[in-house]
Design a protein around this motif. Sequence first.
Motif, mmCIF file in Angstrom:
data_model
loop_
_atom_site.group_PDB
_atom_site.id
_atom_site.type_symbol
_atom_site.label_atom_id
_atom_site.label_comp_id
_atom_site.label_asym_id
_atom_site.label_seq_id
_atom_site.Cartn_x
_atom_site.Cartn_y
_atom_site.Cartn_z
ATOM 1 N N LYS A 1 0.823 -1.021 -0.010
ATOM 2 C CA LYS A 1 0.222 0.135 -0.149
ATOM 3 C C LYS A 1 0.763 1.162 -0.319
ATOM 4 O O LYS A 1 0.523 2.269 -0.853
ATOM 5 N N ARG A 2 1.804 1.289 0.709
ATOM 6 C CA ARG A 2 2.793 2.462 1.018
ATOM 7 C C ARG A 2 3.668 2.529 -0.549
ATOM 8 O O ARG A 2 3.707 3.724 -0.931
ATOM 9 N N LEU A 3 4.069 1.554 -1.074
ATOM 10 C CA LEU A 3 4.702 1.514 -2.444
ATOM 11 C C LEU A 3 3.848 1.988 -3.459
ATOM 12 O O LEU A 3 4.185 2.934 -4.099
ATOM 13 N N GLU A 4 2.462 1.669 -3.249
ATOM 14 C CA GLU A 4 1.482 2.144 -4.421
ATOM 15 C C GLU A 4 1.324 3.712 -4.256
ATOM 16 O O GLU A 4 1.203 4.440 -5.421
ATOM 17 N N LYS A 5 1.182 4.068 -3.066
ATOM 18 C CA LYS A 5 0.976 5.561 -2.755
ATOM 19 C C LYS A 5 2.199 6.299 -3.271
ATOM 20 O O LYS A 5 2.262 7.327 -3.780
ATOM 21 N N ILE B 1 4.320 5.641 -5.667
ATOM 22 C CA ILE B 1 4.181 5.494 -7.074
ATOM 23 C C ILE B 1 3.105 6.354 -7.652
ATOM 24 O O ILE B 1 3.544 7.203 -8.687
ATOM 25 N N ARG B 2 1.987 6.582 -6.999
ATOM 26 C CA ARG B 2 0.961 7.446 -7.434
ATOM 27 C C ARG B 2 1.353 8.872 -7.277
ATOM 28 O O ARG B 2 1.211 9.600 -8.258
ATOM 29 N N ILE B 3 2.100 9.236 -6.188
ATOM 30 C CA ILE B 3 2.486 10.415 -6.063
ATOM 31 C C ILE B 3 3.713 10.973 -7.104
ATOM 32 O O ILE B 3 3.530 12.118 -7.625
ATOM 33 N N GLU B 4 4.588 9.926 -7.134
ATOM 34 C CA GLU B 4 5.704 10.075 -8.158
ATOM 35 C C GLU B 4 5.220 10.433 -9.561
ATOM 36 O O GLU B 4 5.482 11.352 -10.491
ATOM 37 N N HIS B 5 3.826 9.703 -9.895
ATOM 38 C CA HIS B 5 3.407 9.701 -11.197
ATOM 39 C C HIS B 5 2.776 11.177 -11.519
ATOM 40 O O HIS B 5 3.051 11.839 -12.364
ATOM 41 N N VAL B 6 1.880 11.595 -10.584
ATOM 42 C CA VAL B 6 1.461 12.900 -10.646
ATOM 43 C C VAL B 6 2.308 14.096 -10.558
ATOM 44 O O VAL B 6 2.205 14.933 -11.577
ATOM 45 N N TRP B 7 3.437 13.911 -9.821
ATOM 46 C CA TRP B 7 4.363 15.286 -9.705
ATOM 47 C C TRP B 7 5.024 15.077 -10.893
ATOM 48 O O TRP B 7 5.190 16.231 -11.539
ATOM 49 N N SER B 8 5.662 13.823 -11.511
ATOM 50 C CA SER B 8 6.820 13.965 -12.667
ATOM 51 C C SER B 8 5.671 14.306 -13.831
ATOM 52 O O SER B 8 6.405 15.061 -14.843
ATOM 53 N N ARG C 1 -7.021 13.109 -9.443
ATOM 54 C CA ARG C 1 -8.180 12.380 -9.436
ATOM 55 C C ARG C 1 -8.352 11.579 -10.614
ATOM 56 O O ARG C 1 -8.891 10.319 -10.558
ATOM 57 N N ILE C 2 -7.874 11.773 -11.801
ATOM 58 C CA ILE C 2 -7.926 11.068 -12.942
ATOM 59 C C ILE C 2 -7.048 9.887 -12.773
ATOM 60 O O ILE C 2 -7.407 8.847 -13.217
ATOM 61 N N ALA C 3 -5.963 10.180 -12.151
ATOM 62 C CA ALA C 3 -4.963 8.758 -11.994
ATOM 63 C C ALA C 3 -5.587 7.973 -11.082
ATOM 64 O O ALA C 3 -5.263 6.725 -11.122
ATOM 65 N N THR C 4 -6.356 8.339 -10.106
ATOM 66 C CA THR C 4 -6.903 7.321 -9.377
ATOM 67 C C THR C 4 -8.502 7.088 -9.538
ATOM 68 O O THR C 4 -8.890 6.200 -8.820
ATOM 69 N N LEU C 5 -8.790 7.336 -10.636
ATOM 70 C CA LEU C 5 -10.097 7.090 -11.223
ATOM 71 C C LEU C 5 -11.205 7.413 -9.982
ATOM 72 O O LEU C 5 -12.222 6.915 -10.269
#
Length: 253
Positions: free
Chosen positions: A7-11, A13-20, A62-66
């Motif tokens: 769960k922490r890894l997925e979070k 990854i999500r933050i890094e994707h949104v930021w980058s 919001r889009i990334a997390t559907l």
Amino acid sequence: MSPLEIKRLEKNIRIEHVWSSAAIEGNTLSENETAAIIDSGIGATIHGKTIKETLEILDLNRIATLETSQPKSEAGAYRTIEVYPYGSNKRPYALPFEIPEKMQQLQNWSDQARINLHPVQYATDLHQKFVTIHPFRDGNSRTARLLMNLVLTENGYPVINVNPSKNARDKYMQALASAESPENNSQPFRDLIADYVEKELNNRIDILHLNEKYTKEAEESFKDSKINWDKLEQDARAKLKAQKSTSNLKAKD
């Protein structure tokens, strides 16, 4: 890995994707500031940053997390103006009146490509073809990267994040420009994305090896600790027994 670690890894990854993905488009929020906004929402105070940058992060998250549909204003509506590729003012993307037909062609291509192409090439070509159409006024590149990652994750590959540093961004844009040129040379962009995928797979393997190493060390440490505790318990019982024997002898005397 444990469910909590996953769960922490997925979070992360999500933050890094949104930021980058936002940073590539010029958003100046740092990764830590992005995490603060995602965790705290619009209430997060980021000094010196525009409200537009904050909203970009929230919308992309919001889009990334559907969790919601795209923003209501112009999102999802085809553009009605001409737009041009990076570094070019002569050759526009698909003309507005071409967009519906080209999007249908993209869908038809996708139906076949998902079967016939390697998943990484399919994901890469989908990204490139979508950007070449550029159907919306804004958010096309971010949407293309989301589509690419959707294909990758559907096929068991990890999410990849394009490095937003100047050199990496320039390579990314140049590779895209090569694919969008009249020569239609898609190979540099395919190679670039394949390198990102390979690097991320190696990172995941390293994480799993490290997790296995730490788990084994913890188990060995626990075994040693248990042996020590057992020995201490045995010594304590022996001392207690000796003390009782001494007390009994004294009592007899």
